[in-house]
Design a protein around this motif. Structure first.
Motif, PDB file in Angstrom:
ATOM      1  N   UNK A 141       0.647  -0.769  -0.361  1.00 20.82           N
ATOM      2  CA  UNK A 141      -0.146   0.170  -0.078  1.00 20.82           C
ATOM      3  C   UNK A 141       1.402   1.138  -0.072  1.00 20.82           C
ATOM      4  N   UNK A 142       1.921   1.230  -0.831  1.00 21.88           N
ATOM      5  CA  UNK A 142       2.537   2.496  -0.915  1.00 21.88           C
ATOM      6  C   UNK A 142       3.097   2.546  -2.252  1.00 21.88           C
ATOM      7  N   UNK A 143       4.069   3.341  -2.771  1.00 19.58           N
ATOM      8  CA  UNK A 143       3.733   3.983  -4.540  1.00 19.58           C
ATOM      9  C   UNK A 143       5.104   3.192  -4.784  1.00 19.58           C
ATOM     10  N   UNK A 144       5.075   2.323  -5.570  1.00 23.42           N
ATOM     11  CA  UNK A 144       6.563   2.148  -6.030  1.00 23.42           C
ATOM     12  C   UNK A 144       7.042   2.013  -7.740  1.00 23.42           C
ATOM     13  N   UNK A 145       7.595   2.795  -7.929  1.00 24.89           N
ATOM     14  CA  UNK A 145       8.173   3.010  -9.353  1.00 24.89           C
ATOM     15  C   UNK A 145       8.203   1.676 -10.058  1.00 24.89           C
ATOM     16  N   UNK A 146       7.803   1.488 -11.495  1.00 23.23           N
ATOM     17  CA  UNK A 146       8.556  -0.254 -12.343  1.00 23.23           C
ATOM     18  C   UNK A 146      10.435   0.461 -12.229  1.00 23.23           C
ATOM     19  N   UNK A 147      10.325   1.376 -12.260  1.00 27.64           N
ATOM     20  CA  UNK A 147      11.816   1.674 -12.353  1.00 27.64           C
ATOM     21  C   UNK A 147      12.753   0.960 -11.343  1.00 27.64           C
ATOM     22  N   UNK A 148      11.867   1.798 -10.617  1.00 24.62           N
ATOM     23  CA  UNK A 148      12.968   0.423  -9.142  1.00 24.62           C
ATOM     24  C   UNK A 148      12.903  -1.252  -9.103  1.00 24.62           C
ATOM     25  N   UNK A 149      12.197  -2.063  -9.769  1.00 30.26           N
ATOM     26  CA  UNK A 149      12.382  -3.589  -9.675  1.00 30.26           C
ATOM     27  C   UNK A 149      14.003  -3.823 -10.811  1.00 30.26           C
ATOM     28  N   UNK A 150      14.867  -4.101 -10.840  1.00 29.57           N
ATOM     29  CA  UNK A 150      16.094  -3.842 -11.427  1.00 29.57           C
ATOM     30  C   UNK A 150      15.751  -6.184 -12.298  1.00 29.57           C
ATOM     31  N   UNK A 151      14.964  -5.390 -13.193  1.00 36.47           N
ATOM     32  CA  UNK A 151      15.305  -7.088 -14.042  1.00 36.47           C
ATOM     33  C   UNK A 151      15.637  -6.888 -15.502  1.00 36.47           C
ATOM     34  N   UNK A 152      16.883  -7.871 -15.179  1.00 34.37           N
ATOM     35  CA  UNK A 152      17.345  -8.123 -16.694  1.00 34.37           C
ATOM     36  C   UNK A 152      17.015  -7.554 -18.225  1.00 34.37           C
ATOM     37  N   UNK A 153      15.675  -8.464 -17.785  1.00 32.71           N
ATOM     38  CA  UNK A 153      14.721  -8.634 -18.695  1.00 32.71           C
ATOM     39  C   UNK A 153      13.907  -9.173 -18.231  1.00 32.71           C
ATOM     40  N   UNK A 154      12.072  -9.162 -18.960  1.00 31.35           N
ATOM     41  CA  UNK A 154      11.138  -9.405 -18.636  1.00 31.35           C
ATOM     42  C   UNK A 154      10.813 -11.254 -18.510  1.00 31.35           C
ATOM     43  N   UNK A 155      10.045 -11.396 -17.046  1.00 34.60           N
ATOM     44  CA  UNK A 155      10.154 -13.149 -17.465  1.00 34.60           C
ATOM     45  C   UNK A 155       9.443 -13.581 -18.949  1.00 34.60           C
ATOM     46  N   UNK A 156       9.004 -14.538 -19.178  1.00 38.74           N
ATOM     47  CA  UNK A 156       8.740 -14.712 -19.660  1.00 38.74           C
ATOM     48  C   UNK A 156       8.894 -16.253 -19.736  1.00 38.74           C
ATOM     49  N   UNK A 157       8.442 -17.190 -18.591  1.00 33.77           N
ATOM     50  CA  UNK A 157       8.113 -18.420 -18.736  1.00 33.77           C
ATOM     51  C   UNK A 157       7.308 -18.941 -17.472  1.00 33.77           C
ATOM     52  N   UNK A 158       6.572 -19.373 -16.910  1.00 33.08           N
ATOM     53  CA  UNK A 158       5.906 -20.065 -15.361  1.00 33.08           C
ATOM     54  C   UNK A 158       6.939 -20.637 -15.252  1.00 33.08           C
ATOM     55  N   UNK A 159       7.511 -20.328 -13.548  1.00 28.47           N
ATOM     56  CA  UNK A 159       8.123 -20.544 -12.659  1.00 28.47           C
ATOM     57  C   UNK A 159       8.230 -19.626 -11.212  1.00 28.47           C
ATOM     58  N   UNK A 160       9.247 -20.135 -10.648  1.00 27.63           N
ATOM     59  CA  UNK A 160       9.657 -19.178  -9.385  1.00 27.63           C
ATOM     60  C   UNK A 160      10.567 -18.200  -9.101  1.00 27.63           C
ATOM     61  N   UNK A 161      10.944 -16.905  -9.842  1.00 29.85           N
ATOM     62  CA  UNK A 161      11.698 -16.307  -9.557  1.00 29.85           C
ATOM     63  C   UNK A 161      11.836 -15.206  -8.470  1.00 29.85           C
ATOM     64  N   UNK A 162      13.268 -14.850  -8.165  1.00 24.67           N
ATOM     65  CA  UNK A 162      13.941 -14.161  -7.084  1.00 24.67           C
ATOM     66  C   UNK A 162      14.242 -12.627  -7.606  1.00 24.67           C
ATOM     67  N   UNK A 163      13.642 -11.498  -7.610  1.00 22.83           N
ATOM     68  CA  UNK A 163      13.350 -10.487  -8.575  1.00 22.83           C
ATOM     69  C   UNK A 163      13.831  -9.531  -7.068  1.00 22.83           C
ATOM     70  N   UNK A 164      15.213  -8.380  -7.573  1.00 19.79           N
ATOM     71  CA  UNK A 164      15.330  -7.337  -7.001  1.00 19.79           C
ATOM     72  C   UNK A 164      14.536  -6.256  -6.681  1.00 19.79           C
ATOM     73  N   UNK A 165      14.165  -5.472  -5.869  1.00 18.95           N
ATOM     74  CA  UNK A 165      14.101  -4.301  -5.495  1.00 18.95           C
ATOM     75  C   UNK A 165      14.800  -3.137  -5.537  1.00 18.95           C
ATOM     76  N   UNK A 166      15.102  -2.477  -5.917  1.00 19.73           N
ATOM     77  CA  UNK A 166      16.009  -1.218  -5.211  1.00 19.73           C
ATOM     78  C   UNK A 166      14.686  -0.241  -4.536  1.00 19.73           C
ATOM     79  N   UNK A 167      14.463   0.270  -3.391  1.00 17.95           N
ATOM     80  CA  UNK A 167      13.926   1.078  -2.748  1.00 17.95           C
ATOM     81  C   UNK A 167      14.615   2.418  -2.649  1.00 17.95           C
ATOM     82  N   UNK A 168      16.150   2.392  -2.256  1.00 17.71           N
ATOM     83  CA  UNK A 168      16.425   3.781  -1.777  1.00 17.71           C
ATOM     84  C   UNK A 168      17.767   3.328  -2.486  1.00 17.71           C
ATOM     85  N   UNK A 169      18.482   4.211  -2.759  1.00 14.92           N
ATOM     86  CA  UNK A 169      20.353   4.258  -3.128  1.00 14.92           C
ATOM     87  C   UNK A 169      20.406   2.775  -2.724  1.00 14.92           C
ATOM     88  N   UNK A 170      20.569   2.546  -1.224  1.00 11.25           N
ATOM     89  CA  UNK A 170      21.367   2.430   0.164  1.00 11.25           C
ATOM     90  C   UNK A 170      20.210   1.090  -0.050  1.00 11.25           C
TER      91      UNK A 170
END
Length: 188
Positions: free
Chosen positions: A107-136
């Protein structure tokens, strides 16, 4: 030219930092955009004061982001999408999709640029996706992508069809010579 940075310029300098940069870079980029000023004693004192204020601001942002990371710990996001029989998606899951789901969860605004994905997910499965909330502050969220029909992905159910195909392949060569003999006997 020696300049003091008033704003952070990625790859060049941080706020309050005094650096020697190329004259053209300073004159044509840094100075007109007010990212830096010539390094005089007065400007250095102003930049140091800004740097201290920025450090305090960054500490506050990091503390707020840590609270969000605490809320994300142990939670996962499940996205239901259309997929083919081999588990390949008809579209893809992008950072924007994941950011929307994190927004619903926190329930907090998250910009799509904060989601650090190298490329989009194109298959079914479980993935670990990093999110950068701030610089640190960064967090990793578990994203589960499932097919709309609840079909088993190809990786999980691949053993049974592969075994059936191998058995069928073994039977065909055995049937091949017998079929030839039967065809020859029918011709005679």
């Amino acid at each position: 030219m020696k300049v003091v940075f008033l704003e952070e310029v990625e790859g060049s300098g941080a706020i309050g930092e005094v650096r020697n940069v190329a004259d053209g870079f300073a004159r044509n980029y840094l100075l007109p955009r007010k990212l830096a000023v010539p390094a005089t004693e007065h400007n250095i004192r102003i930049a140091e004061a800004r740097a201290q204020a920025e450090v305090k601001h960054q500490v506050k942002l990091d503390a707020e982001a840590e609270v969000l990371v605490e809320k994300l710990v142990g939670k996962s996001i499940t996205l239901t999408v259309k997929a083919g029989p081999q588990g390949r998606l008809y579209g893809s899951v992008t950072g924007r999709d994941i950011a929307e789901e994190v927004e619903k969860l926190l329930k907090v605004e998250v910009d799509h640029r904060q989601v650090e994905m190298e490329e989009p997910i194109r298959e079914v499965g479980v993935f670990q996706v990093p999110i950068r909330f701030t610089r640190n502050v960064r967090a990793t969220v578990e994203v589960t992508v499932v097919s709309e029909g609840g079909e088993v992905p190809a990786e999980e159910g691949a053993e049974a069809p592969a075994a059936a195909e191998a058995a069928a392949a073994e039977e065909k060569p055995a049937a091949g010579p017998e079929a030839e003999e039967t065809a020859e006997a029918a011709d005679e």
